[in-house]
Design a protein around this motif. Structure first.
Motif, PDB file in Angstrom:
ATOM      1  N   ASN A 186      28.127  34.838  37.122  1.00 27.65           N
ATOM      2  CA  ASN A 186      28.074  35.697  36.221  1.00 27.65           C
ATOM      3  C   ASN A 186      27.702  35.717  34.525  1.00 27.65           C
ATOM      4  OD1 ASN A 186      28.238  33.224  35.205  1.00 27.65           O
ATOM      5  ND2 ASN A 186      30.598  32.854  34.898  1.00 27.65           N
ATOM      6  N   ILE A 232      31.150  36.159  39.910  1.00 31.05           N
ATOM      7  CA  ILE A 232      31.997  37.030  40.471  1.00 31.05           C
ATOM      8  C   ILE A 232      32.136  36.820  42.454  1.00 31.05           C
ATOM      9  CG2 ILE A 232      31.097  39.311  41.386  1.00 31.05           C
ATOM     10  CD1 ILE A 232      33.263  39.219  38.818  1.00 31.05           C
ATOM     11  N   SER A 253      35.820  48.865  33.663  1.00 29.58           N
ATOM     12  CA  SER A 253      36.440  47.148  33.733  1.00 29.58           C
ATOM     13  C   SER A 253      37.875  46.939  33.956  1.00 29.58           C
ATOM     14  CB  SER A 253      35.542  46.511  32.892  1.00 29.58           C
ATOM     15  OG  SER A 253      36.149  46.296  31.844  1.00 29.58           O
ATOM     16  N   THR A 254      38.013  45.788  34.262  1.00 30.19           N
ATOM     17  CA  THR A 254      39.318  45.606  33.775  1.00 30.19           C
ATOM     18  C   THR A 254      38.934  44.962  32.132  1.00 30.19           C
ATOM     19  OG1 THR A 254      39.602  43.276  35.925  1.00 30.19           O
ATOM     20  CG2 THR A 254      41.156  43.251  34.108  1.00 30.19           C
ATOM     21  N   ASN A 272      36.134  38.562  41.390  1.00 23.91           N
ATOM     22  CA  ASN A 272      36.676  36.332  41.607  1.00 23.91           C
ATOM     23  C   ASN A 272      38.337  36.641  42.396  1.00 23.91           C
ATOM     24  OD1 ASN A 272      38.591  34.575  39.817  1.00 23.91           O
ATOM     25  ND2 ASN A 272      36.330  34.014  40.416  1.00 23.91           N
ATOM     26  N   ASN A 319      41.511  39.242  41.818  1.00 20.55           N
ATOM     27  CA  ASN A 319      41.327  39.470  40.296  1.00 20.55           C
ATOM     28  C   ASN A 319      39.763  40.090  40.620  1.00 20.55           C
ATOM     29  OD1 ASN A 319      42.552  37.468  40.097  1.00 20.55           O
ATOM     30  ND2 ASN A 319      41.657  35.866  40.174  1.00 20.55           N
ATOM     31  N   GLU A 320      40.183  41.632  40.116  1.00 17.31           N
ATOM     32  CA  GLU A 320      39.532  42.607  40.239  1.00 17.31           C
ATOM     33  C   GLU A 320      38.636  42.658  38.879  1.00 17.31           C
ATOM     34  OE1 GLU A 320      38.466  47.831  41.821  1.00 17.31           O
ATOM     35  OE2 GLU A 320      40.851  46.757  41.292  1.00 17.31           O
ATOM     36  N   ARG A 321      37.251  42.999  39.057  1.00 15.93           N
ATOM     37  CA  ARG A 321      36.572  43.138  37.745  1.00 15.93           C
ATOM     38  C   ARG A 321      36.094  43.639  36.824  1.00 15.93           C
ATOM     39  NH1 ARG A 321      40.686  40.624  36.201  1.00 15.93           N
ATOM     40  NH2 ARG A 321      40.785  37.607  36.343  1.00 15.93           N
ATOM     41  N   ILE A 346      33.949  41.887  31.031  1.00 14.61           N
ATOM     42  CA  ILE A 346      34.486  42.417  32.351  1.00 14.61           C
ATOM     43  C   ILE A 346      35.806  41.605  32.747  1.00 14.61           C
ATOM     44  CG2 ILE A 346      34.444  41.808  34.864  1.00 14.61           C
ATOM     45  CD1 ILE A 346      31.339  43.634  33.829  1.00 14.61           C
ATOM     46  N   ASN A 347      36.375  40.097  31.950  1.00 17.28           N
ATOM     47  CA  ASN A 347      37.409  39.465  32.724  1.00 17.28           C
ATOM     48  C   ASN A 347      38.278  39.486  31.155  1.00 17.28           C
ATOM     49  OD1 ASN A 347      39.126  37.721  33.337  1.00 17.28           O
ATOM     50  ND2 ASN A 347      38.538  35.919  32.801  1.00 17.28           N
TER      51      ASN A 347
END
Length: 325
Positions: free
Chosen positions: A95, A212, A142-143, A120, A124-126, A203-204
């Motif tokens: 990360n 990740i 991205s998220t 993650n 949790n798709e980032r 991204i988060n």
């Protein structure tokens, strides 16, 4: 450099080194081909950098994709059923810093999403990379983005997709994302001319710097729609874009010149080799044009090898490099 010239008299030796490889993970899917053949496996024989097995619903193994001079192995993942996919843990999480991701892919129905995601944990798709749906072109989402960032290249073309993520470039975990579709090999693509990019996003969305630790391949509602192959994750461009036509692979980081031997021979010590890899010691006597010729080819039996080279009489300079395949 002057000390070497004095020690070796008329021979000036220098080494050309590429950025040392920091491959995080690779999957070429070189498995026995068949229906639902990926799930539960530890990947192909060349698979590296993973934790656990591929957990899959229905992912077949089919003939591999190729793209230009990209180094490939036979075998690829065909996403079979609607909403099918596979996920696998990474042995090394990340990360921070710069991370490169590349793969080769093609879809038959560009209206259904299909591609590669980084996660993650499981839920949790980032970042999604591929054909995001809502567009018929390659892109990413991205998220932290409500919209798709798309390139101008149709996802129905077999393509080499490369993404660079610069992590934590801002004070609140901001990331810069650059995407290139079918970039030229050899020279690292410029961030000033990507196929698509988003700068200064999280991204988060929570911005908590989570790691990740998983990769997923997945498609939407279409069936037998997408093929994904040659997934690479690394710290450098060279990690994720190796070629079979003379481009640098995972290369040694140190070339040490030991001594001049009788008969116009020079002894060279090469370290940080990959055991079992084929290597070329190349030399150039024309330092201005940079033309290269192969001095010797050898297979590394250990991490360190000692090789000799016959120096052209009357030459007062040489440049050396090692290419590994």
């Amino acid at each position: 450099m002057n000390r070497l010239r004095a020690v070796l008299c008329v021979l000036l030796l220098s080494s050309l080194q590429y950025a040392s490889a920091q491959l995080i993970a690779y999957e070429g899917f070189d498995l026995a081909q068949g229906e639902d053949a990926l799930g539960g496996t530890s990947g192909g024989t060349t698979s590296t950098g993973w934790s656990g097995v591929w957990t899959s619903t229905t992912v077949d193994v089919v003939s591999g994709l190729t793209y230009g001079s990209l180094t490939t192995v036979d075998g690829a993942a065909l996403l079979d059923a609607a909403n099918s996919g596979a996920i696998r843990g990474l042995a090394t999480t990340f990360n921070t810093g710069t991370v490169w991701i590349s793969f080769v892919s093609v879809v038959s129905n560009a209206t259904s999403y299909a591609g590669v995601s980084i996660f993650n944990n499981f839920g949790n798709e980032r970042l999604f990379i591929g054909d995001p749906g809502g567009t018929t072109n390659w892109g990413f989402q991205s998220t932290g983005l409500s919209t798709v960032t798309a390139s101008s290249v149709s996802a129905t073309n077999i393509s080499f997709i490369t993404v660079r993520i610069d992590w934590n470039v801002g004070v609140t975990n901001n990331e810069n994302i650059y995407m290139w579709v079918n970039p030229s090999f050899g020279t690292e693509p410029s961030t000033s001319a990507p196929s698509a990019s988003e700068l200064g996003i999280n991204i988060n969305p929570a911005g908590n710097g989570e790691f990740i630790n998983r990769i997923r391949i997945q498609q939407g509602g279409a069936t037998n729609n997408a093929v994904v192959d040659e997934i690479r994750i690394g710290r450098t461009w060279a990690d994720v874009a190796p070629t079979t036509s003379g481009g640098p692979e995972i290369v040694p980081t140190d070339i040490t010149f030991i001594s001049v031997l009788a008969g116009n021979q020079v002894s060279i010590n090469i370290s940080n080799l990959t055991v079992g890899a084929t290597n070329e010691l190349q030399r150039s006597f024309n330092l201005l044009s940079g033309s290269w010729e192969t001095s010797t080819t050898f297979i590394a039996s250990g991490l360190v090898s000692n090789v000799t080279d016959a120096v052209t009489p009357g030459s007062n300079s040489a440049m050396y490099r090692v290419i590994s395949y």
